[in-house]
Design a protein around this motif. Structure first.
Motif: not given
Ligand SMILES: Cc1cn([C@H]2C[C@H](O)[C@@H](COP(=O)(O)OP(=O)(O)O[C@H]3O[C@@H](C)C(=O)[C@@H](O)[C@H]3O)O2)c(=O)[nH]c1=O
Length: 193
Positions: A176-183
């Motif tokens: 769910e939050i992988g993209a937000e974590l990377k950013d």
């Protein structure tokens, strides 16, 4: 103190070097100079404790996003816990890998956790007390949490969960939050601090 770097670069197990006599022992658990000699620039901004009544209590996996990311130095004052950290540094070779280590009042061990890691634990005994030295202010507006049982993380908890907060039970998955974590965990952002 005896520092051992873990498989997650920058995270250290810190063992005490007790000076024993007929009364018991004396041991240093934190020293700014000794930490800094290893490149660990750690200014303690807050110190906190959590008391956990029941064996099997889970807290975590928690983190704060930069620029409020926290260094944590965790020790167990009473009882025992299996402490878990997850590397959330997108540029790291061990991104999303985790480490589990037993901290207990008996082994006197500490875990030094760099910024941009998630942290959590399960207690192994009733009445377990956990002590934290923390390098940044509590900033709930930029808090995040990953599910302790996220299949992506493959954490093998050593016993069933007996107590967990509603927030932690409903925490997000890496999916769910992988993209937000990377950013938001990027080095560029963390250096804005
Ligand atoms: C973490 C924290 C909580 N609180 C308050 C908010 C709330 O009313 C109550 C309990 O908060 P929490 O449910 O977030 O507590 P808890 O689940 O124990 O949170 C802790 O979990 C472990 C795994 C960590 O790594 C810590 O950094 C911290 O995130 O205490 C503070 O005032 N200051 C703090 O630094």
């Amino acid at each position: 103190m005896i520092f051992s770097e873990t498989k997650l670069a920058g995270a250290y197990v810190v063992d005490i070097d007790p000076q024993k006599d007929n009364r018991g022992h004396f041991a240093r658990v934190f020293c700014e100079d000794e930490f800094s000699a290893r490149g660990l620039k750690f200014s303690v901004v807050q110190a906190s404790v959590s008391l956990n009544a029941k064996r099997g209590t889970v807290r975590g996996l928690h983190f704060q996003y930069p620029p409020a990311a926290e260094i944590k130095y965790v020790r167990c004052m009473r009882g025992a816990l299996a402490d878990v950290i997850v590397d959330l540094r997108p540029e790291s070779a061990t991104y999303l890998d985790h480490l589990m280590i037993e901290l207990s009042a008996e082994n006197g061990r500490g875990l030094y956790i760099p910024e941009r890691f998630a942290h959590g634990f399960i207690t192994l005994q009733d009445g377990t007390e956990v002590s934290y030295f923390i390098g940044n202010a509590y900033t709930p507006a930029v808090q995040g949490a990953l599910r302790y049982d996220d299949p992506h993380l493959k954490i093998e908890w050593p016993l069933p969960v007996s107590v967990i907060s509603g927030r932690d039970r409903k925490a997000s998955s890496v999916f769910e939050i992988g993209a937000e974590l990377k950013d938001r965990m990027s080095v560029r952002e963390s250096m804005v601090a």
